[in-house]
Design a protein around this motif. Sequence first.
Motif, mmCIF file in Angstrom:
data_model
loop_
_atom_site.group_PDB
_atom_site.id
_atom_site.type_symbol
_atom_site.label_atom_id
_atom_site.label_comp_id
_atom_site.label_asym_id
_atom_site.label_seq_id
_atom_site.Cartn_x
_atom_site.Cartn_y
_atom_site.Cartn_z
ATOM 1 N N PHE A 161 -11.241 -9.653 23.222
ATOM 2 C CA PHE A 161 -12.768 -9.745 23.081
ATOM 3 C C PHE A 161 -13.028 -10.983 22.021
ATOM 4 O O PHE A 161 -13.864 -11.857 22.185
ATOM 5 C CB PHE A 161 -13.448 -8.649 22.740
ATOM 6 C CG PHE A 161 -14.701 -8.509 22.416
ATOM 7 C CD1 PHE A 161 -15.736 -8.521 23.246
ATOM 8 C CD2 PHE A 161 -15.138 -8.764 21.062
ATOM 9 C CE1 PHE A 161 -17.101 -8.768 22.790
ATOM 10 C CE2 PHE A 161 -16.500 -8.759 20.513
ATOM 11 C CZ PHE A 161 -17.578 -8.941 21.541
ATOM 12 N N THR A 202 -14.637 -14.896 22.569
ATOM 13 C CA THR A 202 -15.886 -15.150 21.982
ATOM 14 C C THR A 202 -15.788 -16.324 20.936
ATOM 15 O O THR A 202 -16.700 -17.175 20.603
ATOM 16 C CB THR A 202 -16.543 -13.968 20.972
ATOM 17 O OG1 THR A 202 -15.617 -13.301 20.342
ATOM 18 C CG2 THR A 202 -17.032 -12.682 21.916
ATOM 19 N N TRP A 254 -21.189 -17.132 23.792
ATOM 20 C CA TRP A 254 -21.205 -16.013 23.029
ATOM 21 C C TRP A 254 -22.884 -16.152 22.397
ATOM 22 O O TRP A 254 -23.546 -15.099 22.277
ATOM 23 C CB TRP A 254 -20.401 -15.588 21.799
ATOM 24 C CG TRP A 254 -20.816 -14.564 20.967
ATOM 25 C CD1 TRP A 254 -20.696 -14.261 19.555
ATOM 26 C CD2 TRP A 254 -20.740 -13.312 21.730
ATOM 27 N NE1 TRP A 254 -21.058 -13.002 19.438
ATOM 28 C CE2 TRP A 254 -20.738 -12.177 20.390
ATOM 29 C CE3 TRP A 254 -20.566 -12.539 22.734
ATOM 30 C CZ2 TRP A 254 -21.241 -10.957 20.607
ATOM 31 C CZ3 TRP A 254 -20.614 -11.119 23.021
ATOM 32 C CH2 TRP A 254 -21.243 -10.304 21.981
ATOM 33 N N HIS A 257 -25.430 -13.278 22.856
ATOM 34 C CA HIS A 257 -25.792 -12.270 21.669
ATOM 35 C C HIS A 257 -26.810 -12.626 21.155
ATOM 36 O O HIS A 257 -27.574 -11.679 20.610
ATOM 37 C CB HIS A 257 -24.691 -12.374 20.786
ATOM 38 C CG HIS A 257 -24.580 -11.380 19.595
ATOM 39 N ND1 HIS A 257 -24.562 -9.981 19.742
ATOM 40 C CD2 HIS A 257 -24.751 -11.532 18.100
ATOM 41 C CE1 HIS A 257 -24.558 -9.248 18.725
ATOM 42 N NE2 HIS A 257 -24.674 -10.205 17.719
ATOM 43 N N ARG A 312 -30.978 -11.998 24.475
ATOM 44 C CA ARG A 312 -31.380 -10.683 24.050
ATOM 45 C C ARG A 312 -32.877 -10.835 23.144
ATOM 46 O O ARG A 312 -33.457 -9.878 23.105
ATOM 47 C CB ARG A 312 -30.494 -10.036 22.869
ATOM 48 C CG ARG A 312 -29.194 -9.405 23.434
ATOM 49 C CD ARG A 312 -28.431 -9.125 22.410
ATOM 50 N NE ARG A 312 -27.164 -8.094 22.978
ATOM 51 C CZ ARG A 312 -26.270 -7.532 22.510
ATOM 52 N NH1 ARG A 312 -26.411 -7.475 21.151
ATOM 53 N NH2 ARG A 312 -25.611 -6.883 22.988
ATOM 54 N N ARG A 367 -22.967 -5.421 28.927
ATOM 55 C CA ARG A 367 -22.586 -4.578 27.924
ATOM 56 C C ARG A 367 -22.249 -3.156 28.419
ATOM 57 O O ARG A 367 -21.328 -2.418 27.869
ATOM 58 C CB ARG A 367 -23.933 -4.350 26.842
ATOM 59 C CG ARG A 367 -23.546 -3.701 25.417
ATOM 60 C CD ARG A 367 -24.587 -3.672 24.579
ATOM 61 N NE ARG A 367 -24.208 -3.137 23.039
ATOM 62 C CZ ARG A 367 -24.058 -1.998 22.991
ATOM 63 N NH1 ARG A 367 -24.141 -1.119 23.647
ATOM 64 N NH2 ARG A 367 -23.678 -1.932 21.689
ATOM 65 N N VAL A 404 -18.325 -0.763 20.450
ATOM 66 C CA VAL A 404 -18.987 -1.976 21.010
ATOM 67 C C VAL A 404 -19.957 -2.997 20.160
ATOM 68 O O VAL A 404 -19.889 -3.979 20.010
ATOM 69 C CB VAL A 404 -19.219 -1.751 22.799
ATOM 70 C CG1 VAL A 404 -20.173 -3.116 23.029
ATOM 71 C CG2 VAL A 404 -18.259 -1.504 23.363
ATOM 72 N N GLY A 405 -20.888 -1.882 19.630
ATOM 73 C CA GLY A 405 -21.788 -2.599 18.908
ATOM 74 C C GLY A 405 -21.189 -3.269 17.667
ATOM 75 O O GLY A 405 -21.646 -4.338 17.084
ATOM 76 N N GLU A 416 -19.708 -6.491 18.626
ATOM 77 C CA GLU A 416 -20.670 -7.640 18.825
ATOM 78 C C GLU A 416 -21.106 -8.179 17.438
ATOM 79 O O GLU A 416 -21.108 -9.211 17.384
ATOM 80 C CB GLU A 416 -21.972 -7.011 19.547
ATOM 81 C CG GLU A 416 -21.444 -6.521 21.019
ATOM 82 C CD GLU A 416 -22.643 -5.935 21.514
ATOM 83 O OE1 GLU A 416 -22.694 -5.853 22.987
ATOM 84 O OE2 GLU A 416 -23.415 -5.291 20.964
ATOM 85 N N ALA A 436 -18.124 -10.129 15.787
ATOM 86 C CA ALA A 436 -17.854 -11.476 16.731
ATOM 87 C C ALA A 436 -18.830 -12.498 16.236
ATOM 88 O O ALA A 436 -18.494 -13.722 15.644
ATOM 89 C CB ALA A 436 -18.183 -11.455 18.034
ATOM 90 N N GLY A 437 -20.128 -12.212 15.890
ATOM 91 C CA GLY A 437 -21.147 -13.079 15.309
ATOM 92 C C GLY A 437 -20.889 -13.565 13.984
ATOM 93 O O GLY A 437 -20.688 -14.683 13.459
#
Length: 213
Positions: A97, A101, A108, A112, A116, A130, A167-168, A171, A174-175
Amino acid sequence: MGVVKSKRMPRAVRERQMMDAAVRTFGQLGYRAASMDEIAELAGVSKPLVYLYLNSKEELFTACIRREAKALAEAVRAGAQPGLPADRQLWAGLNAFFTHTAENPDGWAVLHRQARTHGEPFASEVAAMRDEIVAFVTGLIGAAAREAHRDRALPDRDVAGLAQALVGAAEALAGWANDTPGVSAKEAAATLMNFSWAGLENLMNGRPWQAQA
């Protein structure tokens, strides 16, 4: 001497060029600020050709979301190798993952940040991706719990909640990793692994944390 005619570029190749340019432009400028003129120029084609292939800015953005979402989900599934111990599967999936990203920061950003924040139908496209990843992680955690307990498993609601939380966290991390110079994909994966696995391991071995009355 006759004139040598250049070969016409296949439609799939031309579309990929335009999609690559669109992802880069949307990822760096945002959906509202990005223009079809900029995308066409970056792709090396005319704006009418972009419209001919992909109809509108909204449809182009939706196509970008779908392509990037599919690529990310496939990378995570390919990374987590079946048959490994639970912690190694989770580590491999997280590493895949964060590697994806990091190698595709504009893609991404589209998923992300941009998709959204601009409402429907874009948000639903990302939510579908997701949900797929959460379902995959749910399966990993559930299988690990069954293996650890043999005769019993974590309640389904607990497993689903843990997958959502993991997963949250991935995410958000990754940002942060993409915005922080010097943070590698492996470091980001290790950070989340260290944060999550101790708690997961305790749960799987029947030692959950409990609030004191």
